[in-house]
Design a protein around this motif. Structure first.
Motif, short mmCIF file in Angstrom:
data_model
loop_
_atom_site.label_atom_id
_atom_site.label_comp_id
_atom_site.label_asym_id
_atom_site.label_seq_id
_atom_site.Cartn_x
_atom_site.Cartn_y
_atom_site.Cartn_z
N CYS A 15 45.93 31.06 139.99
CA CYS A 15 46.11 32.50 140.19
C CYS A 15 46.87 32.67 138.71
N ALA A 16 47.63 32.17 138.08
CA ALA A 16 48.48 32.36 137.03
C ALA A 16 47.56 32.30 135.92
N GLY A 17 46.89 31.02 136.00
CA GLY A 17 45.94 30.98 135.10
C GLY A 17 44.76 31.84 134.71
N ALA A 18 44.36 32.23 135.98
CA ALA A 18 43.17 33.38 136.12
C ALA A 18 43.68 34.65 135.46
N PHE A 19 44.93 35.06 135.64
CA PHE A 19 45.49 36.30 134.92
C PHE A 19 46.29 36.04 133.60
N ALA A 20 46.18 34.97 132.97
CA ALA A 20 46.84 34.71 131.70
C ALA A 20 46.41 35.58 130.77
N VAL A 21 47.33 36.20 129.95
CA VAL A 21 46.74 37.11 128.91
C VAL A 21 47.21 36.68 127.43
N ASP A 22 46.23 36.79 126.83
CA ASP A 22 46.44 36.30 125.42
C ASP A 22 46.82 37.68 124.55
N GLU A 47 39.28 46.45 127.05
CA GLU A 47 38.38 46.47 128.19
C GLU A 47 37.12 45.51 128.14
N THR A 48 36.69 45.30 126.96
CA THR A 48 35.49 44.46 126.77
C THR A 48 35.77 43.08 126.56
N HIS A 49 37.40 42.67 126.47
CA HIS A 49 37.56 41.33 126.18
C HIS A 49 38.75 41.22 127.32
N PRO A 50 38.33 40.97 128.52
CA PRO A 50 39.36 40.66 129.43
C PRO A 50 40.30 39.38 129.16
N GLY A 51 41.50 39.82 129.64
CA GLY A 51 42.55 38.49 129.38
C GLY A 51 43.41 38.64 127.92
N LYS A 96 47.43 31.87 103.78
CA LYS A 96 48.23 32.66 104.78
C LYS A 96 47.40 33.53 105.74
N VAL A 97 45.84 33.45 105.25
CA VAL A 97 44.98 34.10 106.03
C VAL A 97 43.79 33.24 106.50
N LEU A 98 43.27 33.44 107.42
CA LEU A 98 42.06 32.61 107.98
C LEU A 98 40.78 33.18 107.23
N ASP A 99 39.97 32.17 106.96
CA ASP A 99 38.44 32.55 106.55
C ASP A 99 37.58 32.98 107.73
N LEU A 100 37.18 34.30 107.77
CA LEU A 100 36.63 34.85 108.95
C LEU A 100 34.94 34.34 108.99
N ALA A 101 34.44 34.16 107.94
CA ALA A 101 33.18 33.73 107.90
C ALA A 101 32.69 32.88 109.14
N PRO A 102 33.45 32.01 109.56
CA PRO A 102 33.09 31.05 110.81
C PRO A 102 32.84 31.95 112.10
N TYR A 103 34.08 32.77 112.17
CA TYR A 103 34.01 33.55 113.47
C TYR A 103 32.98 34.69 113.55
N ILE A 104 32.49 35.24 112.32
CA ILE A 104 31.56 36.65 112.30
C ILE A 104 30.66 36.38 113.16
N LYS A 105 29.84 35.01 113.23
CA LYS A 105 28.49 34.92 113.79
C LYS A 105 28.61 35.09 115.34
N ASN A 106 29.81 34.95 115.87
CA ASN A 106 29.99 34.71 117.48
C ASN A 106 30.51 35.97 117.93
N ALA A 107 30.92 36.89 117.21
CA ALA A 107 31.52 38.22 117.57
C ALA A 107 30.65 38.76 118.61
N LYS A 108 31.08 39.82 119.42
CA LYS A 108 30.36 40.33 120.40
C LYS A 108 30.59 41.88 120.18
#
Length: 437
Positions: A15-22, A47-51, A96-108
């Motif tokens: 239950c704790a894992g199910a309701f874990a919040v990032d 709302e669109t990204h539960p947890g 100090k910052v992330l390269d966002l290019a690898p993450y963009i293609k998977n964004a919702k």
């Protein structure tokens, strides 16, 4: 009994894992209307990204730089925060910052391809050149095209033909019109209206670009201010006050600054950014519109700077995928961009909303000029390409002697160029050291 207890503990763990919040920490600076819009955007993201929970910290513009520098020194940057193009090299080179290019293609839920490419390119950096490569180190929060506004009511009052919205004035044409706008209307021997009144820190560079030159050479390694075209631009700038007398004098500017004169309707021309419109449309007692910045001759191309900040993601975030999704959501969420547009807080980041912005009723009618700057005539500040802006800021330290007519532009540029080059060389050396880490 032991088995029952273990089952209960296991169930509790599930239950704790199910309701874990990032939790993602978001930090920015914003005016109240902007903060209210971002609050709703953050709520929809949750709302669109539960947890996922967003801890939103908004401070004043005056506080922001000091707080970010303190967080940077402590290696505790927020997960998502503002980063300007001028800081991309430093933050990226130092990891100090992330390269966002690898993450963009998977964004919702958002369309990355609907963002203006010129705005995204301001945050590209391949380890050597800003604006190049596949790596994207931030996503545009906004962009700030700096257009040239004119007082339409004053033109009509003095019987001066309105300027073209497409073809920029040449310098000669600009001075001619400014002279017609500069008048003593009450006969006391003092001018009451003026052609223009521009701040050298924000508006001089448009005249440099409008004469086909720049502060740096094409390699971005040489200070270019002894180029005859640069000297010519600086002398023209000083001559607007000292020779042509179409701007308030230094004494007059002290009694009432040029921004206040523009608000009162005493200037023919003045700069305007998208951030100005909500104020202008509430307080200006006259009609105004936008045109391109003047150029030396019809052979030159008009240009102005395209500023803004971006949403960056800390390299130390514990949730890189979700933090990157949040950055893109903040940048490209359609409903948020519509609200920013409708309240005149900024130009929408999305190309698909351009007509929504340009078709808004009232002043200025030529909002298309802002879009033209984004897509065609906008440029980055010269210091965006260097590791710091010390060399650039030092150009203005002694500029008042030129503005007051006590030193020629040529004398000043030749005197100050070696120092600026040393400052730039130091910045470039620091950049090379960072790149080797």
């Amino acid at each position: 009994m032991k088995k029952v207890l273990l089952s209960i503990l296991a169930a509790a763990s599930v239950c704790a894992g199910a309701f874990a919040v990032d939790e993602i920490t978001l930090m920015n600076y914003a005016q109240p209307q902007e903060k209210a819009i971002l609050d709703s955007v953050v709520a929809r993201f949750e709302e669109t990204h539960p947890g996922t929970k967003v801890k939103f910290i908004s401070v004043t513009g005056d506080e922001y730089a000091a707080k970010i520098q303190a967080a940077l020194a402590a290696n505790q940057l927020p997960d998502v925060f503002y980063l300007g193009p001028e800081s991309v090299r430093q933050y990226a080179d130092n990891g100090k910052v992330l390269d966002l290019a690898p993450y963009i293609k998977n964004a919702k839920g958002v369309d990355f391809d609907d963002l203006y490419s010129s705005a995204v390119n301001a945050y590209r950096y391949d380890g050597k050149y800003l604006g190049q490569g596949d790596s994207i180190w931030a996503l545009p929060k906004d962009f700030g095209p700096f257009a040239f506004a004119y007082n339409k009511t004053l033109f009509q009052k003095y019987g001066i033909p309105l300027p073209s919205k497409d073809t920029p004035y040449t310098w000669d044409e600009f001075i001619s019109v400014c002279k017609k706008l500069t008048k003593d209307t009450n006969g006391d021997g003092m001018n009451d209206t003026f052609g223009t009144g521009l701040n050298v820190h924000w508006a001089f560079i448009q005249f440099v670009w409008g004469n086909g030159t720049d502060f740096l050479d094409e390699t971005k390694t040489k200070v270019n201010i002894t180029d005859p075209k640069f000297i010519e631009a600086l002398q023209f700038w000083a001559d607007m006050t000292n020779k042509y007398e179409v701007t308030p004098s230094a004494t007059q500017a002290q009694s009432l600054d040029t921004y206040q004169r523009w608000l009162k309707g005493e200037l023919g021309f003045f700069p305007a950014g998208p951030w100005d419109l909500s104020t202008f449309n509430k307080v200006l007692p006259f009609d105004y519109d936008l045109i391109p910045w003047p150029v030396h001759t019809s052979e030159n191309e008009t240009a102005t700077y395209r500023g803004g900040v971006g949403w960056a993601v800390s390299a130390t975030t514990k949730n890189p995928s979700k933090a990157a999704e949040l950055a893109l959501y903040l940048s490209a969420d359609k409903e948020a961009n519509e609200m920013f547009c409708d309240q005149d807080l900024q130009i929408p980041n999305l190309k698909s909303l351009a007509s929504r912005y340009t078709s808004k009723p009232g002043n200025p009618q030529n909002r298309q000029e802002f879009i033209n700057i984004i897509e065609k005539t906008g440029r980055s500040w010269p210091f965006d390409y260097t590791y710091n802006r010390v060399w650039y800021d030092n150009f203005y330290v002694g500029i008042q002697k030129v503005l007051d007519g006590k030193m020629t532009a040529e004398e000043y540029c030749k005197k100050i160029q070696p120092k600026l080059q040393r400052d730039l060389d130091k910045a470039l050396a620091r950049a090379r050291q960072s790149a080797r880490r």
